[in-house]
Design an enzyme around this catalytic site. Structure first.
Site, PDB file in Angstrom:
ATOM      1  CD  GLU A  75      -2.750  -1.516  -0.126  1.00 45.13           C
ATOM      2  OE1 GLU A  75      -2.763  -0.539  -0.719  1.00 45.13           O
ATOM      3  OE2 GLU A  75      -3.136  -2.826  -0.511  1.00 45.13           O
ATOM      4  CG  HIS A 125      -1.209   0.868  -4.412  1.00 44.99           C
ATOM      5  ND1 HIS A 125      -1.588   1.107  -5.918  1.00 44.99           N
ATOM      6  CD2 HIS A 125      -1.619  -0.234  -3.977  1.00 44.99           C
ATOM      7  CE1 HIS A 125      -1.863  -0.365  -6.139  1.00 44.99           C
ATOM      8  NE2 HIS A 125      -1.905  -1.083  -5.154  1.00 44.99           N
TER       9      HIS A 125
END
Lengths: 508, 508
Positions: B270, B273
């Site tokens: 994450e 991202h």
């Protein structure tokens, strides 16, 4: 459900109106979530995007409301036979529509951008104790808000018009009358307290109280009072607030390691606000019948729980053992001592948000009087600090030495919020009247509090206040709930009795 | 800035378009905050209001986009001389506009409400291992999404059209080619691994690892990798995700007390991202130049950080001491053992989200093949379970015994997301190509990772990928960044080398 006329099949226009209004509510509630996040969760540098998101939602909500269709639907519905609830919805939408449609978008945007500039200016002025750094933007905001009021109604006292942004159903003269009565009783009472020889147990809770333990303490308090965690949550915010809908009404608090009562009462206060939101009817989500009445009514709920429940002797009979569990070092403190510590009157406090239940209202009265003169033009912005300090001396017997602890302490004027402060005192006054009526209806509330049984009080408040949403205007709501007109009598009786006893006053 | 034509003074229509697009972006970003809140913060019973808020924002965003004015502005701008960046903005807005305007609102709403029903149906079916409880809604969703694709383009393979919702700039045939190559290499490689005698240190991190300590561990990992906390935060979510804008890009993770590597790699994923979002240019907030390219590019960033950095030996040389600080019981584990534990291939795993770096792609290929046949009509919904299980047997050598661990494991079809899964594999493939190009440009990445110096890698990715937003289409972006067309070669080399060495494979 108490409707004087039977519910009739709603006309199509009503359904159309509801659909439009619900969309607007959803946008506003979305903005509410963004606001909560901004104050509670958002990382520091998130501001540029968040401001734009909030501006967009606000502009969209404005555009949706001033749509011609809504005007047409209102016209049509006002000429139609509606039941009382439908009529109330139309009345409330009309009220919002008129205020929104009369003010040019340019002016709204100018107020919003000036207020954005005002915030850092106020912060800097406060940090540097230099009112002159805030004065120019304050002056501009006063001017813009006068224009704003003039657009809404050029024939009325602009402060009256501004006051209606927060309190649309109470007249300013009624508010003024109540505040005058409060002031007339409290000024001499506080004076007498200052002269009193009584020593309350003000140091009952002196010491250091770690934040994580305070956090558990206030969660226990919320459990005891009946906060439904499946529809809410507790977080920390620099300026505690409550926000949300009947499905999700969140509270915030703040912690000071030297002041566990501060966190506790702040939590109970916001809990009171949340109970109101949670008591609105689920099925009316997004309509005025699922929205709270005005700020005074909201504040009556927070003050009722904070002061009439949380600061009562009965509550300390109930809650002291829990407190002591968390902080065993306070084991020697009695319920009476805790009660005294929770109700001491701070004679030398300059700061509104740190004030006690009595002096608080004089902080409000001072702001109210200054605001009125600012908006009427009788007071120049440059003269605010001196007038402020003079009034503190006159009403509270203390004179701030800096503007930081004087007229720069509150954030509200930098938002352009004039007419907002009075709602705090009106709420306290209303709380006393509601609490007295609830006690009349459900019997010995003190006894129930002592048992930790808050069901009857919750039910009474939901039945008489929450579930109506904006069904009734404020005065009617109070009258239906209490059988009497909105009056300061109960509040004055309450403080006279409570503080008379605490401080052994002659006047009690 | 690389623009082939010099920036020209933008025409008025361009400014008008930007203003409209920025408002839409703000609404969508607001919805993003509400979505984050829903998954991370919202109390259980908040759903009814939240769903309505999100529907309202989605409807408003739709209404704002399909507005005639936008169509007119696009027409005008397409006939105007624009610089490259302006042309890219117009191209991207046109793309979104066409997709939105061609699908009737009724159908969008039906898909949305069917998907709302599908979610509980899927949950129940999964809980009870009963595919028949999900089949009817799945069938309806397949039907609706075929209609949806037909509205957008009746002349093309509907799956191709659906794929473009997630991957607008890659053709389906290109995706298929890449997935075929991946499958052709991985199926025999996994087979060989199954036969291999090598025993990796798979039990290096066996034990119980308390959640709060894992939380501190992953925060340390984010610190090491360079997560800017002033523009982000870490929270827990049942299905980890990342969301936000360049001003506020948040990550989530989840904890399993028996699996600290799960939380660690999920966090690093994450984080990857988030780096993309954070690398978009501030000044382009709300325009396509401030928005990420497609899902494959997004996934390339998460996979690059998760796999090429986080699962590298160099990372464990760097990070193992921190790990051991948090969990002293693992003191005997060497960096090589940690590396092996982080890269074991799970031969008997049925669950995509628990898969390793190799078998993962066969999970994807299976879904991709089944989706295509579902949408083309070559496969009946009723036959999904058996086809699913057959494919698992064929590609992975294992056969699920229940649909719960088979075709009911993923939530995505209940959202009506067909064409989404391939982006995961495409992202991994792209990650390998980008990582190789970065290494070419900035030198010894392994050495830098071992030193905890991620600056050059961050800079390379920002310079070559992030800062462009949607300036280039996907293939062009990859080509500019790497000097080559998008290819599976680097990924295949990478896994062949890495797993060949780990498992001592003949094929390596």
């Amino acid at each position: 459900m108490s409707t004087e006329t039977p519910a009739t099949e709603a006309p199509d226009a009503y359904h159309d109106l509801l659909e439009k209004i619900q969309r607007i509510s959803n946008v506003q509630n979305a903005a509410g979530v963004l606001g909560w996040d901004q104050q509670v969760m958002m990382p520091d540098e998130g501001t540029p995007a968040r401001s734009k998101q909030l501006s967009a939602l606000s502009a969209i909500s404005h555009d949706l409301l001033v749509d011609d269709d809504i005007g047409d639907l209102l016209d049509e519905l006002e000429a139609t036979d509606l039941d009382d609830e439908q009529a109330a919805v139309v009345r409330e939408v009309r009220r919002g529509y008129e205020r929104e449609v009369r003010v040019p978008t340019d002016l709204v945007e100018e107020i919003s951008s000036t207020s954005s500039e005002a915030l850092p200016a106020w912060k800097e002025a406060k940090a540097e104790d230099d009112f002159s750094k805030f004065a120019p933007t304050l002056e501009k905001l006063v001017e813009l808000k006068k224009q704003y009021a003039e657009h809404i109604d050029p024939d009325r006292d602009p402060y009256e018009v501004l006051f209606e942004d927060f309190e649309p159903c109470l007249s300013l003269s009624q508010a003024e009358e109540i505040l005058d009565e409060v002031k007339a009783t409290l000024v001499p009472m506080i004076d007498e307290i200052r002269e009193s020889d009584v020593d309350l147990a003000v140091d009952a809770f002196e010491g250091t109280f770690p934040e994580d333990e305070q956090d558990e303490l206030v969660r226990d308090a919320l459990d005891v009072l009946g906060y439904p965690w499946e529809r809410g949550r507790l977080d920390v915010a620099p300026h505690p607030f409550s926000t949300g809908t009947m499905f999700d009404a969140r509270v915030t608090t703040r912690f000071d390691e030297s002041d566990p009562l501060g966190a506790l009462f702040s939590t109970v206060h916001e809990f009171g606000h949340a109970t109101y939101t949670l008591g609105l009817p689920d099925e009316q989500y997004g309509t005025p019948l699922g929205q709270s009445r005005d700020l005074s009514v909201h504040e009556s709920q927070s003050r009722l729980w904070e002061n009439h429940v949380g600061r009562s002797k009965a509550f300390w009979d109930l809650f002291l053992p829990t407190f002591t569990d968390h902080f065993p070092e306070t084991e020697g403190v009695s319920a009476q001592q805790a009660y005294e510590a929770a109700n001491q009157v701070y004679e030398d406090n300059f700061i509104r948000v740190e004030a006690d239940e009595l002096t608080y209202h004089l902080h409000i009265v001072i702001r109210f009087e200054i605001e009125r003169e600012l908006i009427s033009g009788d007071l120049d912005v440059a003269d605010v600090p001196e007038t402020w300090n003079d009034k503190y001396e006159e009403y509270l017997g203390i004179r701030p030495e800096t503007d930081t602890e004087g007229c720069l302490q509150d954030i509200h004027w930098s938002y352009g919020n004039f007419g907002y402060f009075p709602t705090y005192s009106l709420g306290s006054v209303m709380a006393a009247q509601l609490y007295a009526a609830a006690e009349d209806d459900v019997g010995d509330l003190d006894g129930q509090i002592r048992e930790g049984d808050f069901d009857a009080l919750h039910e009474w408040l939901t039945e008489n206040i929450h579930r109506h949403g904006q069904r009734y205007e404020t005065n009617e709501l109070v009258k239906q709930a209490t059988g009497e007109d909105f009056t300061a009598d109960y509040f004055l009786d309450y403080v006279t009795e409570k503080y008379g006893t605490l401080y052994d006053l002659d006047s009690a």
